[in-house]
Write a protein that holds these residues in place. Structure first.
Motif, PDB file in Angstrom:
ATOM      1  N   ASN A   1       0.819  -1.213   0.000  1.00 23.43           N
ATOM      2  CA  ASN A   1       0.000   0.000   0.000  1.00 23.43           C
ATOM      3  C   ASN A   1       0.852   1.262   0.000  1.00 23.43           C
ATOM      4  N   TRP A   2       1.921   1.271   0.817  1.00 21.31           N
ATOM      5  CA  TRP A   2       2.768   2.463   0.877  1.00 21.31           C
ATOM      6  C   TRP A   2       3.556   2.652  -0.408  1.00 21.31           C
ATOM      7  N   GLN A   3       4.033   1.555  -0.975  1.00 21.49           N
ATOM      8  CA  GLN A   3       4.738   1.665  -2.258  1.00 21.49           C
ATOM      9  C   GLN A   3       3.810   2.246  -3.325  1.00 21.49           C
ATOM     10  N   ASN A   4       2.566   1.758  -3.359  1.00 20.31           N
ATOM     11  CA  ASN A   4       1.601   2.252  -4.341  1.00 20.31           C
ATOM     12  C   ASN A   4       1.263   3.718  -4.110  1.00 20.31           C
ATOM     13  N   SER A   5       1.067   4.086  -2.836  1.00 18.38           N
ATOM     14  CA  SER A   5       0.702   5.474  -2.513  1.00 18.38           C
ATOM     15  C   SER A   5       1.813   6.438  -2.895  1.00 18.38           C
ATOM     16  N   ILE A   6       3.049   6.095  -2.524  1.00 21.21           N
ATOM     17  CA  ILE A   6       4.178   6.989  -2.811  1.00 21.21           C
ATOM     18  C   ILE A   6       4.422   7.062  -4.316  1.00 21.21           C
TER      19      ILE A   6
ATOM     20  N   ASP B   1      11.714   4.947   7.613  1.00 16.88           N
ATOM     21  CA  ASP B   1      12.450   4.562   8.830  1.00 16.88           C
ATOM     22  C   ASP B   1      11.858   3.306   9.458  1.00 16.88           C
ATOM     23  N   LYS B   2      10.534   3.194   9.426  1.00 18.89           N
ATOM     24  CA  LYS B   2       9.890   2.016  10.021  1.00 18.89           C
ATOM     25  C   LYS B   2      10.233   0.756   9.232  1.00 18.89           C
ATOM     26  N   PHE B   3      10.281   0.882   7.887  1.00 22.19           N
ATOM     27  CA  PHE B   3      10.666  -0.272   7.093  1.00 22.19           C
ATOM     28  C   PHE B   3      12.149  -0.583   7.239  1.00 22.19           C
ATOM     29  N   SER B   4      12.937   0.448   7.510  1.00 21.06           N
ATOM     30  CA  SER B   4      14.367   0.239   7.749  1.00 21.06           C
ATOM     31  C   SER B   4      14.577  -0.607   8.995  1.00 21.06           C
TER      32      SER B   4
ATOM     33  N   PRO C   1      11.446  -7.379   3.864  1.00 21.50           N
ATOM     34  CA  PRO C   1      11.470  -5.978   4.285  1.00 21.50           C
ATOM     35  C   PRO C   1      12.645  -5.208   3.716  1.00 21.50           C
ATOM     36  N   LEU C   2      13.817  -5.883   3.546  1.00 19.12           N
ATOM     37  CA  LEU C   2      14.981  -5.194   3.010  1.00 19.12           C
ATOM     38  C   LEU C   2      14.721  -4.745   1.563  1.00 19.12           C
ATOM     39  N   GLU C   3      14.056  -5.604   0.786  1.00 20.86           N
ATOM     40  CA  GLU C   3      13.728  -5.248  -0.589  1.00 20.86           C
ATOM     41  C   GLU C   3      12.774  -4.057  -0.625  1.00 20.86           C
ATOM     42  N   SER C   4      11.794  -4.082   0.275  1.00 30.42           N
ATOM     43  CA  SER C   4      10.828  -2.979   0.340  1.00 30.42           C
ATOM     44  C   SER C   4      11.526  -1.688   0.727  1.00 30.42           C
ATOM     45  N   TYR C   5      12.444  -1.781   1.675  1.00 28.81           N
ATOM     46  CA  TYR C   5      13.169  -0.594   2.134  1.00 28.81           C
ATOM     47  C   TYR C   5      13.990   0.004   0.989  1.00 28.81           C
ATOM     48  N   ILE C   6      14.667  -0.865   0.228  1.00 27.17           N
ATOM     49  CA  ILE C   6      15.476  -0.388  -0.904  1.00 27.17           C
ATOM     50  C   ILE C   6      14.585   0.264  -1.959  1.00 27.17           C
ATOM     51  N   PHE C   7      13.426  -0.360  -2.207  1.00 26.01           N
ATOM     52  CA  PHE C   7      12.498   0.191  -3.195  1.00 26.01           C
ATOM     53  C   PHE C   7      12.010   1.575  -2.756  1.00 26.01           C
ATOM     54  N   LEU C   8      11.654   1.705  -1.466  1.00 27.00           N
ATOM     55  CA  LEU C   8      11.166   2.987  -0.956  1.00 27.00           C
ATOM     56  C   LEU C   8      12.265   4.045  -0.970  1.00 27.00           C
ATOM     57  N   GLN C   9      13.489   3.643  -0.686  1.00 31.32           N
ATOM     58  CA  GLN C   9      14.610   4.593  -0.756  1.00 31.32           C
ATOM     59  C   GLN C   9      14.791   5.102  -2.189  1.00 31.32           C
ATOM     60  N   GLY C  10      14.622   4.180  -3.150  1.00 28.64           N
ATOM     61  CA  GLY C  10      14.717   4.586  -4.552  1.00 28.64           C
ATOM     62  C   GLY C  10      13.610   5.570  -4.921  1.00 28.64           C
ATOM     63  N   LEU C  11      12.388   5.326  -4.402  1.00 23.20           N
ATOM     64  CA  LEU C  11      11.276   6.243  -4.637  1.00 23.20           C
ATOM     65  C   LEU C  11      11.562   7.610  -4.034  1.00 23.20           C
ATOM     66  N   LYS C  12      12.157   7.609  -2.841  1.00 23.82           N
ATOM     67  CA  LYS C  12      12.472   8.884  -2.191  1.00 23.82           C
ATOM     68  C   LYS C  12      13.476   9.666  -3.027  1.00 23.82           C
ATOM     69  N   GLY C  13      14.475   8.962  -3.576  1.00 21.09           N
ATOM     70  CA  GLY C  13      15.455   9.636  -4.431  1.00 21.09           C
ATOM     71  C   GLY C  13      14.795  10.268  -5.652  1.00 21.09           C
ATOM     72  N   LYS C  14      13.852   9.544  -6.244  1.00 19.69           N
ATOM     73  CA  LYS C  14      13.126  10.083  -7.399  1.00 19.69           C
ATOM     74  C   LYS C  14      12.344  11.329  -7.003  1.00 19.69           C
ATOM     75  N   VAL C  15      11.659  11.265  -5.852  1.00 22.67           N
ATOM     76  CA  VAL C  15      10.860  12.395  -5.377  1.00 22.67           C
ATOM     77  C   VAL C  15      11.740  13.620  -5.129  1.00 22.67           C
ATOM     78  N   ILE C  16      12.926  13.402  -4.558  1.00 17.38           N
ATOM     79  CA  ILE C  16      13.838  14.521  -4.292  1.00 17.38           C
ATOM     80  C   ILE C  16      14.229  15.214  -5.605  1.00 17.38           C
ATOM     81  N   ASN C  17      14.522  14.434  -6.633  1.00 17.56           N
ATOM     82  CA  ASN C  17      14.866  15.031  -7.942  1.00 17.56           C
ATOM     83  C   ASN C  17      13.692  15.815  -8.524  1.00 17.56           C
ATOM     84  N   GLN C  18      12.485  15.273  -8.378  1.00 17.09           N
ATOM     85  CA  GLN C  18      11.303  15.977  -8.860  1.00 17.09           C
ATOM     86  C   GLN C  18      11.126  17.306  -8.124  1.00 17.09           C
ATOM     87  N   CYS C  19      11.347  17.275  -6.810  1.00 17.28           N
ATOM     88  CA  CYS C  19      11.202  18.490  -5.990  1.00 17.28           C
ATOM     89  C   CYS C  19      12.231  19.549  -6.385  1.00 17.28           C
TER      90      CYS C  19
END
Length: 411
Positions: free
Chosen positions: A228-233, A265-268, A284-302
């Motif tokens: 759900n969080w991966q989809n939302s982000i 942080d919670k997934f970390s 969980p490690l795979e999910s954490y890596i995926f979310l970190q990648g999403l965060k990097g994308k969001v930072i570039n967009q911002c």
């Protein structure tokens, strides 16, 4: 006969084909305020609201609309505690009746006004049994009206009402999450085999994301549903690329809030136990890596949005608001700096120093509109929500100098 005569009198005040009568009926209260003394003022207020309440029984839709507009104006101009104490249930059920009528009798405008009136009622009663009753009685009619898809012009008010009644009267996180799911379904419905998907407008997407973020700001312990969080982000990230500026701003605020409440942080923390798997089967490690990648994308967009040059016809004020917002989001992502805003309320200063506080403050300010200052000065529920204690209490009416737009002063 007394009730019937009262209704006739009420209808005469609010019934007119002239659109300008909305203004005249809403100012009728101030015209009656030529009396002196707090008790007389309160009597006139209650009498006016009683007539507006009676007018909600009228068959003519325009009469009900004007009565609802006047009730909202009254809630904006003063805290209507005495009226609410006496007529709380009647007002709630009259407004719900307008919402339930849907396409049969009530116009989209009436449904929108009734929804807004319920939200005003909830903010006025604050926490307690009455707020709980508003939530329990309203949740199903709001859900049914949101999913009816008869007229999207009513939807923003329905979403705001759902957000406010859950904020005030929802008891637990499950109820909040249920309301948030209802909001998402407006732009991402569960379609049956014979249902055709309707592409939501930009303004509707912005409304949904704004209301959803407002409720997310109240959630303390998140359920760690990775998918759900991966989809939302991912979805919110895609909104940052949309043409409509209001959509980009709403999505940016939502993403900042998601990271502020510590989703990654919670997934970390969970990823430290690498042998565990989530409900969806991924580690969980795979999910954490995926979310970190999403965060990097969001930072570039911002980064791109914080320096956007602007397109044809884009309002400079809106462009500056976008740049400033995304600079704040970048500062938060890269350095951990939270937004820090200060707002003058009368002679006092109201502070917001987190994304959660800022989102709540902006949402309630937008919802109350012209009634925001009055409520922030006198609404004890909002004082508690924002930790705000106005120093200047106008206990002596001689101390209160009315501003140009102020019509009535009641202690």
């Amino acid at each position: 006969m007394g009730k019937r005569n009262s209704q006739r009198k009420s209808a005469a005040m609010f019934d007119s084909d002239d659109d300008s009568s909305v203004t005249s009926s809403s100012t009728a209260l101030s015209d009656l305020m030529s009396v002196s003394g707090a008790e007389d003022v309160q009597f006139v207020q209650d009498s006016f609201l009683d007539q507006a309440l009676d007018a909600l029984d009228e068959k003519r839709g325009s009469t009900r609309e004007k009565a609802l507009s006047s009730i909202i104006d009254a809630f904006n101009s003063n805290m209507q505690h005495e009226f609410v104490e006496k007529k709380f249930a009647t007002l709630l059920h009259q407004c719900l009746a307008s919402i339930k009528k849907g396409s049969k009798k009530a116009s989209a405008k009436e449904i929108a006004l009734a929804s807004h009136a319920i939200g005003c009622l909830a903010l006025t009663v604050g926490c307690g049994d009455n707020a709980r009753e508003i939530f329990e009685e309203s949740i199903r009619p709001l859900d049914e009206s949101l999913t009816s898809r008869i007229d999207v012009s009513k939807t923003p008010s329905l979403l705001e009402c759902l957000a406010i009644i859950t904020f005030v009267g929802g008891n637990d996180q499950e109820e909040t999450e249920r309301s948030m799911d209802m909001m998402w379904r407006v732009i991402n419905p569960k379609l049956g085999s014979n249902v055709v998907a309707v592409k939501p407008s930009a303004s509707l997407i912005a409304n949904v994301v704004s209301a959803w973020s407002f409720l997310l700001s109240t959630v303390s312990n998140l359920k760690l549903n990775t998918k759900n969080w991966q989809n939302s982000i991912s979805y919110l990230s895609s909104l940052l690329d949309k043409e409509d500026r209001s959509v980009r701003i709403a999505a940016g605020e939502a993403l900042a809030l998601i990271f502020e409440i510590g989703v990654i942080d919670k997934f970390s923390a969970k990823s430290d136990s690498a042998s565990d798997t989530t409900q969806e089967g991924s580690k969980p490690l795979e999910s954490y890596i995926f979310l970190q990648g999403l965060k990097g994308k969001v930072i570039n967009q911002c980064k791109n949005l914080s320096i956007e040059a602007g397109g044809k016809g884009s309002a400079k004020k809106d462009l500056n608001s976008q740049r400033n917002l995304f600079r704040d989001i970048l500062d938060f992502f890269e350095y951990g700096y939270s937004p820090d805003i200060s707002m003058k309320i009368g002679g006092d200063s109201l502070q917001a120093s987190s994304w959660s506080e800022m989102i709540q403050l902006n949402f309630i300010k937008h919802f109350l509109g012209g009634g925001f200052i009055k409520h922030m000065q006198e609404n004890e529920f909002l004082h508690e929500v924002f930790g705000f204690s106005p120093k200047r209490k106008y206990l002596n009416t001689n101390e209160h100098r009315m501003s140009g737009g102020e019509k009535v002063s009641c202690p």
